[in-house]
Every structure is written in structure tokens, then in C-alpha cells.
Design a protein around this motif. Structure first.
Motif, PDB file in Angstrom:
ATOM      1  N   ALA A  17       1.346  -9.501  -6.692  1.00 43.79           N
ATOM      2  CA  ALA A  17       0.520  -8.332  -6.395  1.00 43.79           C
ATOM      3  C   ALA A  17       0.496  -8.028  -4.902  1.00 43.79           C
ATOM      4  CB  ALA A  17      -0.907  -8.565  -6.888  1.00 43.79           C
ATOM      5  N   VAL A  18       0.439  -6.745  -4.574  1.00 42.67           N
ATOM      6  CA  VAL A  18       0.278  -6.297  -3.190  1.00 42.67           C
ATOM      7  C   VAL A  18      -1.217  -6.140  -2.940  1.00 42.67           C
ATOM      8  CG1 VAL A  18       0.688  -4.424  -1.552  1.00 42.67           C
ATOM      9  CG2 VAL A  18       2.512  -5.141  -3.099  1.00 42.67           C
ATOM     10  N   MET A  19      -1.700  -6.774  -1.868  1.00 42.24           N
ATOM     11  CA  MET A  19      -3.116  -6.733  -1.539  1.00 42.24           C
ATOM     12  C   MET A  19      -3.434  -5.727  -0.431  1.00 42.24           C
ATOM     13  SD  MET A  19      -4.081  -8.833  -3.783  1.00 42.24           S
ATOM     14  CE  MET A  19      -5.802  -9.068  -3.399  1.00 42.24           C
ATOM     15  N   ALA A  20      -2.430  -5.366   0.356  1.00 39.63           N
ATOM     16  CA  ALA A  20      -2.609  -4.378   1.429  1.00 39.63           C
ATOM     17  C   ALA A  20      -1.263  -3.722   1.692  1.00 39.63           C
ATOM     18  CB  ALA A  20      -3.126  -5.034   2.701  1.00 39.63           C
ATOM     19  N   VAL A  21      -1.297  -2.418   1.983  1.00 40.46           N
ATOM     20  CA  VAL A  21      -0.057  -1.694   2.286  1.00 40.46           C
ATOM     21  C   VAL A  21      -0.372  -0.596   3.289  1.00 40.46           C
ATOM     22  CG1 VAL A  21      -0.262  -0.092   0.327  1.00 40.46           C
ATOM     23  CG2 VAL A  21       1.994  -0.596   1.267  1.00 40.46           C
ATOM     24  N   VAL A  47      -6.656  -5.970  -5.723  1.00 39.29           N
ATOM     25  CA  VAL A  47      -5.218  -5.727  -5.832  1.00 39.29           C
ATOM     26  C   VAL A  47      -4.976  -4.243  -5.584  1.00 39.29           C
ATOM     27  CG1 VAL A  47      -3.244  -5.695  -7.407  1.00 39.29           C
ATOM     28  CG2 VAL A  47      -4.811  -7.660  -7.400  1.00 39.29           C
ATOM     29  N   ILE A  48      -4.044  -3.935  -4.694  1.00 40.36           N
ATOM     30  CA  ILE A  48      -3.701  -2.548  -4.383  1.00 40.36           C
ATOM     31  C   ILE A  48      -2.563  -2.065  -5.285  1.00 40.36           C
ATOM     32  CG2 ILE A  48      -2.875  -0.979  -2.577  1.00 40.36           C
ATOM     33  CD1 ILE A  48      -5.764  -2.064  -2.183  1.00 40.36           C
ATOM     34  N   ILE A  49      -1.557  -2.909  -5.492  1.00 34.28           N
ATOM     35  CA  ILE A  49      -0.451  -2.570  -6.400  1.00 34.28           C
ATOM     36  C   ILE A  49      -0.152  -3.800  -7.254  1.00 34.28           C
ATOM     37  CG2 ILE A  49       1.858  -1.598  -6.641  1.00 34.28           C
ATOM     38  CD1 ILE A  49       1.772  -0.807  -3.697  1.00 34.28           C
ATOM     39  N   GLU A  50      -0.277  -3.641  -8.543  1.00 34.05           N
ATOM     40  CA  GLU A  50       0.055  -4.729  -9.468  1.00 34.05           C
ATOM     41  C   GLU A  50       1.542  -5.063  -9.359  1.00 34.05           C
ATOM     42  OE1 GLU A  50      -1.985  -6.407 -11.405  1.00 34.05           O
ATOM     43  OE2 GLU A  50      -3.788  -5.188 -11.147  1.00 34.05           O
ATOM     44  N   PRO A  51       1.945  -6.271  -9.765  1.00 35.81           N
ATOM     45  CA  PRO A  51       3.368  -6.595  -9.805  1.00 35.81           C
ATOM     46  C   PRO A  51       4.112  -5.548 -10.640  1.00 35.81           C
ATOM     47  CG  PRO A  51       2.069  -8.569 -10.155  1.00 35.81           C
ATOM     48  CD  PRO A  51       1.107  -7.416 -10.177  1.00 35.81           C
ATOM     49  N   ARG A  52       5.207  -5.043 -10.095  1.00 32.59           N
ATOM     50  CA  ARG A  52       6.053  -4.032 -10.727  1.00 32.59           C
ATOM     51  C   ARG A  52       5.342  -2.683 -10.905  1.00 32.59           C
ATOM     52  NH1 ARG A  52      10.758  -6.281  -9.650  1.00 32.59           N
ATOM     53  NH2 ARG A  52      10.711  -8.473 -10.192  1.00 32.59           N
ATOM     54  N   GLY A  53       4.169  -2.534 -10.305  1.00 29.99           N
ATOM     55  CA  GLY A  53       3.407  -1.298 -10.432  1.00 29.99           C
ATOM     56  C   GLY A  53       3.656  -0.345  -9.272  1.00 29.99           C
ATOM     57  N   THR A  54       2.959   0.791  -9.304  1.00 23.99           N
ATOM     58  CA  THR A  54       3.105   1.799  -8.260  1.00 23.99           C
ATOM     59  C   THR A  54       1.733   2.272  -7.786  1.00 23.99           C
ATOM     60  OG1 THR A  54       3.175   3.654  -9.806  1.00 23.99           O
ATOM     61  CG2 THR A  54       5.286   2.661  -9.200  1.00 23.99           C
TER      62      THR A  54
END
Length: 112
Positions: A17-21, A47-54
């Protein structure tokens, strides 16, 4: 058009997961950025972006630098890993640290 903006769809190609972008536009003298930071409150990480998410992030046209590309300049992952431009990652960490200190000051100091 004061509300005109650019929308950028960002895909997380990893299994973490992406936590910050952060998306930004930068030249040698100036920069502008928009950040979504799920680590802003360490007591409540998001979570900002789930794995494989957008996610779609927007930046106002008035914030962008003319003739300079808009790019994903930094990302922090749930496993603590980071990718991106060092100046962007440094700025994201600095904002997070400043906000943490502000929260602690509002609560009367760091937890004991």
C-alpha cells in the motif's frame, strides 16, 4: 477559470500500500506540489492507494509552473520504503514532522 485543474490518475503497481504520494511541478528556481499523506497522523495511518489500486489527484492550473511537466515526485509505502526525488521525500517528511509537533503542542506535549 479559477477552478480549472488537472487530474492525474496514479496507479500503484506494487503489492504494498502507498501511504503518502506527491505530485509536483518544478524548475530550477520554483516548485509547486500537492500531497496526500496518510501518515500525517501516526496514531491513525491511512492507506492512500491500495496495492494495485489507483487514485486521482488534482492540481489547480494556477498552481502549476508554465512549461514544466507535472510528475509523481515522491511516494511512501506501508513497509517504510520510499521512491522518488529526494527533495520531494525530504519535504514530505518535514511537513509530517511539523504537523506532529503541532498536534503534540495542542495536546500539551509528547505522549508520556
Amino acid at each position: 477559470m479559477p477552478d480549472a485543474a488537472v487530474g492525474v490518475e496514479i496507479r500503484n503497481n506494487s503489492d504494498v500500500a502507498v501511504m503518502a504520494v506527491e505530485i509536483s511541478t518544478r524548475d530550477n528556481a520554483d516548485s509547486a506540489a500537492v500531497t496526500k499523506d496518510g501518515l500525517d497522523d501516526p496514531d491513525n495511518p491511512q492507506v492512500i492507494i491500495e496495492p494495485r489500486g489507483t487514485i486521482i489527484m488534482k492540481m489547480g492550473l494556477g498552481e502549476m509552473l508554465p512549461g514544466v511537466p507535472l510528475v509523481v515526485s515522491g511516494a511512501t509505502f506501508a513497509d517504510g520504503g520510499e521512491e522518488g526525488e529526494e527533495w520531494s521525500l525530504r519535504a514530505m517528511r518535514a511537513v509530517r514532522t511539523r504537523r506532529k509537533a503541532q498536534r503534540e503542542a495542542q495536546r500539551g506535549g509528547p505522549p508520556k
